[in-house]
Scaffold this active site. Sequence first.
Site, mmCIF file in Angstrom:
data_model
loop_
_atom_site.group_PDB
_atom_site.id
_atom_site.type_symbol
_atom_site.label_atom_id
_atom_site.label_comp_id
_atom_site.label_asym_id
_atom_site.label_seq_id
_atom_site.Cartn_x
_atom_site.Cartn_y
_atom_site.Cartn_z
ATOM 1 C CD GLN A 106 18.217 -16.084 -27.799
ATOM 2 O OE1 GLN A 106 17.803 -15.176 -28.531
ATOM 3 N NE2 GLN A 106 19.042 -15.850 -26.803
ATOM 4 C CG ASN A 107 23.333 -20.748 -28.994
ATOM 5 O OD1 ASN A 107 23.055 -19.583 -29.317
ATOM 6 N ND2 ASN A 107 24.090 -21.038 -27.960
ATOM 7 C CG HIS A 124 15.925 -18.847 -32.356
ATOM 8 N ND1 HIS A 124 16.826 -17.902 -31.926
ATOM 9 C CD2 HIS A 124 14.708 -18.398 -31.926
ATOM 10 C CE1 HIS A 124 16.192 -16.942 -31.277
ATOM 11 N NE2 HIS A 124 14.911 -17.223 -31.253
ATOM 12 C CB SER A 194 22.792 -9.304 -27.699
ATOM 13 O OG SER A 194 21.881 -9.920 -28.618
ATOM 14 N N PRO A 219 30.134 -10.940 -20.794
ATOM 15 C CG PRO A 219 31.680 -11.354 -22.511
ATOM 16 C CD PRO A 219 30.457 -11.881 -21.881
HETATM 17 C C1 BV8 Z 1 8.847 -13.382 -34.468
HETATM 18 C C2 BV8 Z 1 18.048 -18.594 -36.175
HETATM 19 C C3 BV8 Z 1 6.590 -13.074 -35.010
HETATM 20 C C4 BV8 Z 1 18.651 -18.527 -37.510
HETATM 21 C C5 BV8 Z 1 17.559 -16.399 -35.216
HETATM 22 C C6 BV8 Z 1 10.085 -6.582 -37.558
HETATM 23 C C7 BV8 Z 1 9.622 -7.565 -38.415
HETATM 24 C C8 BV8 Z 1 9.500 -8.900 -38.023
HETATM 25 C C9 BV8 Z 1 9.869 -9.267 -36.753
HETATM 26 C C10 BV8 Z 1 10.342 -8.276 -35.927
HETATM 27 C C11 BV8 Z 1 10.450 -6.949 -36.285
HETATM 28 N N1 BV8 Z 1 10.947 -6.251 -35.232
HETATM 29 C C12 BV8 Z 1 11.157 -7.094 -34.198
HETATM 30 C C13 BV8 Z 1 10.806 -8.318 -34.605
HETATM 31 C C14 BV8 Z 1 10.878 -9.532 -33.854
HETATM 32 C C15 BV8 Z 1 12.206 -10.226 -34.199
HETATM 33 C C16 BV8 Z 1 13.275 -9.567 -33.359
HETATM 34 O O1 BV8 Z 1 13.299 -9.767 -32.174
HETATM 35 N N2 BV8 Z 1 14.152 -8.775 -33.984
HETATM 36 C C17 BV8 Z 1 15.174 -8.092 -33.219
HETATM 37 C C18 BV8 Z 1 16.508 -8.142 -33.955
HETATM 38 C C19 BV8 Z 1 14.700 -6.676 -32.962
HETATM 39 N N3 BV8 Z 1 11.997 -11.593 -33.829
HETATM 40 C C20 BV8 Z 1 11.571 -12.458 -34.755
HETATM 41 O O2 BV8 Z 1 11.441 -12.203 -35.931
HETATM 42 C C21 BV8 Z 1 11.196 -13.817 -34.203
HETATM 43 N N4 BV8 Z 1 9.904 -14.172 -34.685
HETATM 44 O O3 BV8 Z 1 8.852 -12.377 -33.805
HETATM 45 O O4 BV8 Z 1 7.763 -13.864 -35.115
HETATM 46 C C22 BV8 Z 1 5.531 -13.909 -35.585
HETATM 47 C C23 BV8 Z 1 4.546 -14.423 -34.745
HETATM 48 C C24 BV8 Z 1 3.542 -15.170 -35.297
HETATM 49 C C25 BV8 Z 1 3.532 -15.440 -36.669
HETATM 50 C C26 BV8 Z 1 4.552 -14.953 -37.498
HETATM 51 C C27 BV8 Z 1 5.556 -14.180 -36.962
HETATM 52 C C28 BV8 Z 1 12.187 -14.862 -34.690
HETATM 53 C C29 BV8 Z 1 13.530 -14.598 -34.066
HETATM 54 C C30 BV8 Z 1 14.474 -15.755 -34.412
HETATM 55 C C31 BV8 Z 1 15.392 -15.341 -35.528
HETATM 56 N N5 BV8 Z 1 16.392 -16.395 -35.737
HETATM 57 N N6 BV8 Z 1 18.422 -17.401 -35.444
HETATM 58 C C32 BV8 Z 1 20.143 -18.636 -37.429
HETATM 59 O O5 BV8 Z 1 20.719 -18.908 -36.348
HETATM 60 O O6 BV8 Z 1 20.748 -18.437 -38.482
HETATM 61 S S1 BV8 Z 1 17.987 -15.144 -34.188
HETATM 62 C C33 BV8 Z 1 19.636 -15.032 -33.929
HETATM 63 O O7 BV8 Z 1 19.770 -14.052 -32.891
HETATM 64 C C34 BV8 Z 1 20.268 -16.290 -33.365
HETATM 65 O O8 BV8 Z 1 19.372 -17.339 -33.066
HETATM 66 C C35 BV8 Z 1 20.821 -15.798 -32.053
HETATM 67 O O9 BV8 Z 1 20.893 -16.788 -31.131
HETATM 68 C C36 BV8 Z 1 19.772 -14.788 -31.728
HETATM 69 C C37 BV8 Z 1 20.025 -13.905 -30.580
HETATM 70 O O10 BV8 Z 1 21.322 -13.455 -30.691
HETATM 71 P P1 BV8 Z 1 22.305 -13.907 -29.512
HETATM 72 O O11 BV8 Z 1 22.250 -15.377 -29.363
HETATM 73 O O12 BV8 Z 1 22.005 -13.091 -28.308
HETATM 74 O O13 BV8 Z 1 23.694 -13.557 -30.143
HETATM 75 P P2 BV8 Z 1 24.344 -12.122 -30.275
HETATM 76 O O14 BV8 Z 1 25.478 -12.232 -31.226
HETATM 77 O O15 BV8 Z 1 23.277 -11.092 -30.497
HETATM 78 O O16 BV8 Z 1 24.921 -11.835 -28.805
HETATM 79 C C38 BV8 Z 1 25.947 -12.661 -28.291
HETATM 80 C C39 BV8 Z 1 26.129 -12.224 -26.851
HETATM 81 O O17 BV8 Z 1 27.102 -13.077 -26.263
HETATM 82 C C40 BV8 Z 1 26.635 -10.812 -26.700
HETATM 83 O O18 BV8 Z 1 25.885 -10.141 -25.702
HETATM 84 C C41 BV8 Z 1 28.090 -10.980 -26.224
HETATM 85 O O19 BV8 Z 1 28.489 -9.961 -25.330
HETATM 86 C C42 BV8 Z 1 27.996 -12.281 -25.516
HETATM 87 N N7 BV8 Z 1 29.239 -13.052 -25.451
HETATM 88 C C43 BV8 Z 1 30.284 -13.063 -26.313
HETATM 89 N N8 BV8 Z 1 31.224 -13.948 -25.886
HETATM 90 C C44 BV8 Z 1 30.741 -14.495 -24.737
HETATM 91 C C45 BV8 Z 1 29.486 -13.936 -24.458
HETATM 92 N N9 BV8 Z 1 28.753 -14.284 -23.386
HETATM 93 C C46 BV8 Z 1 29.272 -15.196 -22.554
HETATM 94 N N10 BV8 Z 1 30.473 -15.794 -22.752
HETATM 95 C C47 BV8 Z 1 31.230 -15.464 -23.826
HETATM 96 N N11 BV8 Z 1 32.431 -16.058 -24.014
#
Ligand code: BV8
Length: 250
Positions: A106-107, A124, A194, A219
């Site tokens: 996803q990165n 992504h 997450s 973690p």
């Molecule tokens: C889609 C790119 C449909 C940009 C990103 C209402 C309206 C519209 C859509 C939705 C909606 N409700 C839900 C949705 C779907 C939505 C969604 O899922 N929303 C969530 C928030 C509820 N998804 C979308 O919109 C997707 N598209 O559904 O399209 C569609 C279909 C057909 C036609 C049209 C439309 C698109 C999703 C992609 C969005 N873009 N990023 C950018 O990077 O700037 S998402 C963004 O979140 C990043 O890519 C990131 O990678 C991604 C996920 O987050 P994580 O990578 O998990 O990062 P996070 O900070 O959350 O967590 C980090 C984790 O690491 C933590 O758990 C932490 O504990 C852990 N950690 C910390 N340190 C460490 C560690 N782990 C290991 N080692 C460590 N040292």
Amino acid sequence: MDRRSPSETLLRLLGERSALFVLTGAGVSAESGLATFRGPDGLWEGRDPASLATPEAFARDPETVWRFYAWRRRQARRASPNAGHLAIAALERARPQTDGFLLATQNVDGLHERAGSTRMVRLHGSLWRSRCAAEGVEIDDDRDEFDEFPPRCACGGPIRPGVVWFGEALPEAAWALAERGARACAIAIVAGTSSLVYPAAALPDIAKRAGAYVVEINPEHTPLSDWAHERLAGPAGEILPSLVGPEAHR
Ligand code: BV8
């Protein structure tokens, strides 16, 4: 039960070098110094990144959105792959067989590529690509300085970052490859995410339903934690190297 070191089951499965699927999120780049989306350091200048990663934000305020991505390019350029990225590339090298390995990330920071990962899909998009919003043409682009906001394509259309924003569909080919990899694997390792963002967060479930052994490396607890087969509670940069057998270091 939270463990810190891999179980005998996992080490046996990894030793068999059966098909491995890896899903990563921002947490895998945390030890390279890059802020995660939802962690305590996840805000950018007090702004929630998710409020900037949308087509609506770009249409409303292209300058702020571009300044956010230019800042992320500068951060990512200064960062280096960490031991977690390198371990994932080593796990790939240990599985040269076709369909033996796939990384779905996803990165958008490019650190997996710089660590040597090749059999991968970017779910992504990439910080290092930009796209004409009018024509859809994509270009390699590492600029973090602009004369105008938004920068313009030769056709006059606005150029936007080559990433997938909220509400936008994932690239079809990338999703199809990731789904295929999740269905075909014997082990699915889910590291540094997450597990909140869909459809990427559905991939571990697809793997589990297809019979894979699902391992979470994080973690913190996530929605995945309670139904993964194994949860390794700790930083990816420490845990992933412990999954790389001696054979992979040849
Ligand atoms: C889609 C790119 C449909 C940009 C990103 C209402 C309206 C519209 C859509 C939705 C909606 N409700 C839900 C949705 C779907 C939505 C969604 O899922 N929303 C969530 C928030 C509820 N998804 C979308 O919109 C997707 N598209 O559904 O399209 C569609 C279909 C057909 C036609 C049209 C439309 C698109 C999703 C992609 C969005 N873009 N990023 C950018 O990077 O700037 S998402 C963004 O979140 C990043 O890519 C990131 O990678 C991604 C996920 O987050 P994580 O990578 O998990 O990062 P996070 O900070 O959350 O967590 C980090 C984790 O690491 C933590 O758990 C932490 O504990 C852990 N950690 C910390 N340190 C460490 C560690 N782990 C290991 N080692 C460590 N040292």
